[in-house]
Design an enzyme around this catalytic site. Structure first.
Site, PDB file in Angstrom:
ATOM      1  CB  SER A 136      -0.873   0.065   1.258  1.00  0.00           C
ATOM      2  OG  SER A 136      -1.886  -0.870   1.196  1.00  0.00           O
ATOM      3  CG  HIS A 177      -3.182  -2.271  -3.512  1.00  0.00           C
ATOM      4  ND1 HIS A 177      -2.184  -3.151  -3.183  1.00  0.00           N
ATOM      5  CD2 HIS A 177      -3.544  -1.683  -2.363  1.00  0.00           C
ATOM      6  CE1 HIS A 177      -1.976  -3.100  -1.884  1.00  0.00           C
ATOM      7  NE2 HIS A 177      -2.793  -2.216  -1.361  1.00  0.00           N
ATOM      8  CG  HIS A 223      -4.927  -7.153   0.202  1.00  0.00           C
ATOM      9  ND1 HIS A 223      -4.851  -6.285  -0.856  1.00  0.00           N
ATOM     10  CD2 HIS A 223      -3.915  -6.834   1.041  1.00  0.00           C
ATOM     11  CE1 HIS A 223      -3.828  -5.467  -0.657  1.00  0.00           C
ATOM     12  NE2 HIS A 223      -3.243  -5.775   0.481  1.00  0.00           N
ATOM     13  CE1 TYR A 252      -8.534  -5.492   1.430  1.00  0.00           C
ATOM     14  CE2 TYR A 252      -6.803  -6.185   2.923  1.00  0.00           C
ATOM     15  CZ  TYR A 252      -7.264  -5.330   1.945  1.00  0.00           C
ATOM     16  OH  TYR A 252      -6.453  -4.344   1.471  1.00  0.00           O
ATOM     17  CD  GLU A 253      -8.271  -6.929  -3.113  1.00  0.00           C
ATOM     18  OE1 GLU A 253      -8.655  -6.535  -4.215  1.00  0.00           O
ATOM     19  OE2 GLU A 253      -7.081  -7.188  -2.860  1.00  0.00           O
ATOM     20  CB  ALA A 273       0.895  -0.318   4.724  1.00  0.00           C
ATOM     21  CG  MET A 302      -5.125  -6.074   7.146  1.00  0.00           C
ATOM     22  SD  MET A 302      -6.467  -5.012   6.604  1.00  0.00           S
ATOM     23  CE  MET A 302      -6.682  -3.962   8.043  1.00  0.00           C
ATOM     24  CB  SER A 303      -0.669  -8.150   2.719  1.00  0.00           C
ATOM     25  OG  SER A 303       0.436  -7.411   3.182  1.00  0.00           O
ATOM     26  CG  ASN A 325      -1.657   2.610  11.209  1.00  0.00           C
ATOM     27  OD1 ASN A 325      -1.429   2.158  10.074  1.00  0.00           O
ATOM     28  ND2 ASN A 325      -2.183   1.869  12.163  1.00  0.00           N
ATOM     29  CG  HIS A 378      -7.111   2.770   3.193  1.00  0.00           C
ATOM     30  ND1 HIS A 378      -6.095   1.841   3.274  1.00  0.00           N
ATOM     31  CD2 HIS A 378      -7.230   3.076   1.876  1.00  0.00           C
ATOM     32  CE1 HIS A 378      -5.637   1.579   2.057  1.00  0.00           C
ATOM     33  NE2 HIS A 378      -6.306   2.323   1.187  1.00  0.00           N
TER      34      HIS A 378
HETATM   35  N1  HPA Z   1      -3.467  -2.952  11.032  1.00  0.00           N
HETATM   36  C1  HPA Z   1      -3.508  -3.816  10.000  1.00  0.00           C
HETATM   37  N2  HPA Z   1      -3.082  -3.518   8.794  1.00  0.00           N
HETATM   38  C2  HPA Z   1      -2.592  -2.290   8.582  1.00  0.00           C
HETATM   39  C3  HPA Z   1      -2.529  -1.333   9.606  1.00  0.00           C
HETATM   40  C4  HPA Z   1      -2.998  -1.689  10.899  1.00  0.00           C
HETATM   41  O1  HPA Z   1      -2.968  -0.902  11.855  1.00  0.00           O
HETATM   42  N3  HPA Z   1      -1.975  -0.227   9.058  1.00  0.00           N
HETATM   43  C5  HPA Z   1      -1.732  -0.502   7.753  1.00  0.00           C
HETATM   44  N4  HPA Z   1      -2.089  -1.757   7.457  1.00  0.00           N
END
Ligand code: HPA
Length: 266
Positions: free
Chosen positions: A24, A55, A77, A79-80, A107, A205-206, A229, A241
């Site tokens: 990301s 993406h 991903h 989750y998609e 990320a 998440m990847s 973050n 996001h």
């Molecule tokens: N959690 C999960 N996936 C992420 C985060 C997070 O805080 N930040 C960027 N991708």
């Protein structure tokens, strides 16, 4: 798979030795590549197409510091809504094209409270909290073993090389364990506390399914997370996001420098 490989091989003249998955907001790295050939995912037979903002999916082939590379700009991903076999399909393709080393980037949220947004974390290991594994199903012994060893999964020599590259460039790096949550909801504050107790330094998440498949194919693996973050509950502020993508863009300069130096030193 054969259709996919034939299509790609027909378009490229190189045998890439390094594969790079850009996470990301980290897609700008691909701009530094020379003699590039770009193939949108949408044109590649059987290739899954990502739906996430930030993406835009392409395979990019070319040369970085004298090394032939294959860059996957934008990933798929779980989750998609894709099947896990779709999520890892591009990694199977990259391995089939002859890549020997895979650099995966993503990320992630900072779980370790010593981290700060904008930090780059070299992944030393992962925890798969997905409850699934991309190797579930019949195993092709000609590709890799049924019961796959995960020792030294994130190659220690590459971790060291990446740390040294950071020092040489004066780019601060962190090291740590990546914990995979499927998303797409961010973690709860309690889940972030759990992750910390279980030994994670970042949550994302990847990456994990891709890394398992890359190991199954015998690739050497290096992982780098951008801490975009702090994980939920670490700071008293909601996660967004847009901010994840923004921080990714802000670190894009140092991320590109680090990745270029790592590839040069490999
Ligand atoms: N959690 C999960 N996936 C992420 C985060 C997070 O805080 N930040 C960027 N991708």
């Amino acid at each position: 798979m054969k259709k996919t490989i034939d299509f790609i091989k027909d378009k490229i003249k190189i045998t890439p030795e390094i594969g790079i998955v850009l996470g990301s907001g980290l897609g700008d790295f691909a701009d530094s590549i020379e003699e590039k050939i770009e193939i949108p995912f949408t044109e590649i037979p059987d290739f899954p197409v990502s739906t996430v903002k930030g993406h835009d999916g392409k395979l990019i082939f070319g040369n970085i510091n004298g090394k032939e590379v294959c860059i996957m700009k934008g990933r798929i991903h779980f989750y998609e809504g894709y099947d896990i076999s779709d999520v890892v399909f591009p990694i199977k393709v990259i391995a089939e094209l002859g890549v020997k080393t895979l650099i995966v980037t993503n990320a992630a949220g900072g779980v370790n409270t010593d981290f700060e947004p904008g930090d780059l974390m070299i992944i030393t290991d992962h925890i798969n909290l997905m409850g699934k594994n991309p190797l579930i199903g019949p195993n092709d012994e000609s590709v890799g073993p049924r019961f796959l060893d995960m020792t030294n999964l994130y190659d220690r020599d590459l971790v060291e090389l990446a740390e040294k590259a950071g020092k040489d460039l004066n780019v601060k790096t962190q090291k740590g364990v990546y914990m995979y949550f499927t998303g797409p909801s961010y973690e709860t504050a309690a889940e972030v506390r759990m992750a910390r107790i279980l030994g994670a330094d970042a949550a994302g998440m990847s990456t994990v399914p891709e890394v398992i498949i890359a190991r199954h194919r015998g690739l050497k693996i290096l992982g780098i997370s951008t801490i975009t973050n702090m994980g939920t509950g670490v700071l008293d502020k909601p996660l967004d996001h847009t901010e994840v993508v923004e921080v990714g863009k802000e670190v894009s300069g140092k991320f590109t420098d680090l990745l270029n130096k790592i590839i040069e030193d490999m």
